[in-house]
Write a protein that holds these residues in place. Structure first.
Motif, PDB file in Angstrom:
ATOM      1  N   TYR A 357       1.069  -1.235  -0.002  1.00  0.00           N
ATOM      2  CA  TYR A 357       0.032   0.050   0.035  1.00  0.00           C
ATOM      3  C   TYR A 357       0.835   1.250  -0.091  1.00  0.00           C
ATOM      4  N   ASP A 358       0.673   2.228  -0.939  1.00  0.00           N
ATOM      5  CA  ASP A 358       1.842   3.262  -1.289  1.00  0.00           C
ATOM      6  C   ASP A 358       2.005   3.916   0.002  1.00  0.00           C
ATOM      7  N   PHE A 359       1.027   4.308   0.894  1.00  0.00           N
ATOM      8  CA  PHE A 359       1.223   5.082   1.761  1.00  0.00           C
ATOM      9  C   PHE A 359       2.117   4.525   2.949  1.00  0.00           C
ATOM     10  N   PHE A 360       1.999   3.200   3.286  1.00  0.00           N
ATOM     11  CA  PHE A 360       3.061   2.648   4.047  1.00  0.00           C
ATOM     12  C   PHE A 360       4.111   2.152   3.400  1.00  0.00           C
ATOM     13  N   ASP A 361       4.280   1.840   1.976  1.00  0.00           N
ATOM     14  CA  ASP A 361       5.558   1.673   1.357  1.00  0.00           C
ATOM     15  C   ASP A 361       6.391   2.872   1.336  1.00  0.00           C
ATOM     16  N   SER A 362       5.853   4.084   1.427  1.00  0.00           N
ATOM     17  CA  SER A 362       6.676   5.337   1.334  1.00  0.00           C
ATOM     18  C   SER A 362       7.574   5.537   2.716  1.00  0.00           C
TER      19      SER A 362
END
Length: 464
Positions: A357-362
């Motif tokens: 999930y982009d939010f966590f991966d960033s």
């Protein structure tokens, strides 16, 4: 919006029309903006010679006063302006100063009622001659920012129904109301203008347009009716299509008592436990089975129909399916992984579940670890007591059921979240997580008020 059995207030102010024309609303909000701007300038000038500490205290008190004035003026308008304020109060904790959030939380649906002649004229325009088939009580049983609810009888059959009548003009005023609200925040200098704020206004626009579409709400209500009709613990109103339109919803009258009523508190504890278990189970099904959720955790959207006998089933009456959000399979897979890790109280599994999930991966590794700890705390009521040794001793009964009223979970989460946000490069969380998080907070509050004990194994194991 509750079709409660309690009598409506007789001293509520009645008005003949709403300020739904763009000009009227612009004038009203422009006046508010002007007054706030003038006061802001005056406060800045008069605070110039104060020391830093005194100026900070003065500015905080001033912000509180400005926020309350803003909420007071918005409350007079009804329509989507009030709804926008309420939505920002619910979802805006991360982008609004606390003084603004607190003031917006005072915006109340239960304000002036629209006078019966105006409502009758609206009904006549919507139903034509069909209105003659109904005996409508001119005194509303509920009011909200977008609509008013009246009881009625279908004369031919004696069927008891409620009519949810949208205020004339509010649907057409949504876009202009949003623009005015953004302008008001900009002029008043109360909130920093950021891309996050713009994104939330777009989300609120979509939600509002969905919420004023009663044909969509009718279909959603029918879906939930079909899903829950075979479970005796739930009641969902039945839609009457004969008298429903895009701006008018007709459904069965479903009596009950409010969640905060004294009669509910007087029920034996095991019966309250059963009501609490039913409330949290339907939320789990929304996320993990149906993939769509009623995102407004307002207590007014629930009633309880208490059984006449001690061994009968108390029913949870679910009302108002306007604020429904659908979630895609990708998000549901992530949420499922988070719940599974929470049940097992496994920090490493929680971090793994956040991947993809982009939010966590960033996030950096340290931040992701902090957020995983936060999620472990949030899922405490859904964790296996045999695995989660961090559950406070006074939060479990002798049967290992979770005692919500003892948990102080909301305040523990708030302080943990504040610490986590201070420690990293925080961006506004994805809207979907905000909705789910807000729903869980609503459930925490509901179960705490009920003083319910729930069994995490019964709640979670079906989804593992």
């Amino acid at each position: 919006m509750a079709n409660d059995t309690s009598k409506p207030s007789s001293n509520k102010q009645s008005i003949d029309n709403l300020k739904t024309s763009g000009f009227e609303r612009r004038m009203s909000i422009a006046k508010t903006s002007l007054n706030i701007g003038r006061r802001w300038a005056g406060n800045s000038v008069s605070g110039m010679f104060l020391n830093k500490e005194a100026r900070t205290a003065r500015n905080q008190a001033f912000m509180e006063a400005q926020a309350n004035y803003l909420a007071s003026e918005l409350g007079k308008l009804k329509g989507s302006v009030v709804k926008i304020g309420q939505m920002l109060a619910i979802y805006g904790e991360h982008i609004l100063p606390p003084e603004i959030t607190r003031a917006l939380q005072t915006l109340n649906d239960d304000t002036a009622t629209l006078s019966w002649p105006t409502i009758e004229l609206t009904l006549r325009e919507l139903l034509g001659e069909k209105l003659n088939e109904l005996d409508v009580d001119p005194t509303p049983i509920g009011t909200a920012s977008l609509a008013q609810v009246h009881r009625a009888t279908v004369i031919a059959t004696g069927e008891q129904v409620v009519l949810k009548i949208q205020y004339p003009g509010v649907a057409d005023a949504i876009n202009s109301d949003l623009a005015l609200f953004k302008q008001l925040l900009k002029v008043s200098n109360i909130v920093p203008q950021t891309r996050s704020l713009d994104a939330w206004f777009e989300e609120i626009r979509d939600l509002l347009h969905h919420e004023v579409d009663y044909e969509a709400e009718a279909m959603t209500t029918e879906r939930f009716y079909d899903r829950l009709s075979h479970d005796p613990r739930y009641v969902v109103p039945k839609i009457n299509r004969t008298y429903s339109k895009k701006r008018l919803l007709c459904m069965s009258y479903e009596p009950g008592i409010t969640v905060v009523s004294e009669a509910l508190q007087l029920l034996p504890h095991e019966r309250r436990n059963a009501i609490g278990q039913a409330a949290i189970e339907v939320m789990m099904k929304e996320i993990f089975v149906w993939g769509e959720m009623q995102t407004d955790p307002n207590f007014g959207n629930y009633l309880v129909r208490v059984s006449d006998s001690d061994d009968g089933i108390d029913k949870l009456v679910l009302l108002d399916f306007g604020a429904i959000r659908e979630f895609d399979n990708h998000l549901l897979t992530i949420a499922h992984g988070l719940l599974k890790a929470g049940y097992r109280h496994d920090h490493q599994a929680m971090k793994l579940a956040m991947r993809g999930y982009d939010f966590f991966d960033s996030m950096s590794e340290k931040v992701r670890s902090d957020i995983a700890s936060l999620f472990l705390l949030a899922t405490e009521p859904f964790s296996d007591p045999a695995t989660n040794l961090n559950i406070p001793a006074d939060c479990l009964d002798k049967n290992n059921r979770y005692i919500w009223a003892n948990s102080k979970l909301h305040s523990r989460l708030s302080s943990a979240a504040t610490r986590a946000m201070q420690s990293f490069e925080f961006n506004l969380p994805p809207k979907e997580f905000m909705f789910i998080s807000r729903k869980f907070i609503g459930a925490y509050t509901f179960l705490t008020v009920l003083d319910a004990y729930t069994d995490s194994n019964k709640l979670v194991k079906p989804y593992l």
